[in-house]
Design a protein around this motif. Sequence first.
Motif, short mmCIF file in Angstrom:
data_model
loop_
_atom_site.label_atom_id
_atom_site.label_comp_id
_atom_site.label_asym_id
_atom_site.label_seq_id
_atom_site.Cartn_x
_atom_site.Cartn_y
_atom_site.Cartn_z
N ALA A 109 -65.05 -33.79 4.08
CA ALA A 109 -65.99 -34.34 5.06
C ALA A 109 -66.70 -35.54 4.45
N ALA A 110 -67.55 -36.18 5.26
CA ALA A 110 -68.22 -37.41 4.84
C ALA A 110 -69.06 -37.24 3.58
N HIS A 111 -69.63 -36.05 3.39
CA HIS A 111 -70.50 -35.83 2.23
C HIS A 111 -69.79 -35.10 1.10
N GLY A 112 -68.48 -34.99 1.20
CA GLY A 112 -67.72 -34.42 0.11
C GLY A 112 -67.38 -32.96 0.24
N GLU A 113 -67.92 -32.25 1.23
CA GLU A 113 -67.60 -30.84 1.36
C GLU A 113 -66.15 -30.68 1.84
N ARG A 126 -63.01 -39.77 11.77
CA ARG A 126 -62.18 -40.84 11.22
C ARG A 126 -62.45 -41.08 9.75
N ASP A 127 -63.63 -40.72 9.27
CA ASP A 127 -63.96 -40.99 7.86
C ASP A 127 -63.58 -39.82 6.95
N ALA A 128 -62.92 -38.79 7.49
CA ALA A 128 -62.50 -37.66 6.68
C ALA A 128 -61.19 -38.02 5.97
N VAL A 129 -61.01 -37.49 4.80
CA VAL A 129 -59.79 -37.70 4.03
C VAL A 129 -59.02 -36.39 4.02
N VAL A 130 -57.76 -36.43 4.38
CA VAL A 130 -56.94 -35.23 4.40
C VAL A 130 -56.20 -35.14 3.07
N ILE A 131 -56.26 -33.96 2.47
CA ILE A 131 -55.57 -33.72 1.21
C ILE A 131 -54.40 -32.80 1.51
N TRP A 132 -53.22 -33.25 1.19
CA TRP A 132 -52.02 -32.46 1.43
C TRP A 132 -51.37 -32.15 0.11
#
Length: 137
Positions: A109-113, A126-132
Motif C-alpha cells: 500500500a501507499a504507506h508500505g503495509e 494506482r500507487d500500489a506495487v504488486v509483488i509477484w
Amino acid sequence: MDEHSPIFVISAAAELAGMHPQTLRQYDRIGLVQPSRTRGGSRRYSMRDVVKLREIQHLSNEGVSLEGIRRVLELEDEVTALRTRVRELEGMLADELLQRPGRRVFAAAAHGEVVPLKSGTRASRRDAVVIWRPLDR
C-alpha cells in the motif's frame, strides 16, 4: 507467404535442391517429399520441401538408403511435433499452477503495509506495487 506455401514448379524446386526433376518425381512416388498439387495435378513445392530435398541429398551422399532417409525424416517430424506438444503442456502447467487456490499474492500500500490479494485480482490503488513471486522450483 511462409515456408509452407507451395510456389515452386518441379523444375525450379529441382534446381534449388541441386537435383534432377525425375529424382523429385521418384521421391514423390515413394513418399519422401510429397508436394502440393494444383487442380490440374501439377506438383508445387514449398521452401520447406526444398530444404527437405537438400537434407535427403545430404543423407544420400552420406550413404544412407532411401528407407533409412524416410525413417530419419519421420523421426525428425515426430521430434518436432513432440517439442511443440511439450511447449503447449508447459504453458498449460504454468497457467494451472498460477490459478491454484491458495496461491498468495501481495501488494504494497501507499504507506508500505502489505495487502493480501486474491489470485487474479489487481491492486485497487494506482500507487500500489504488486509483488509477484513465481513458484519455487
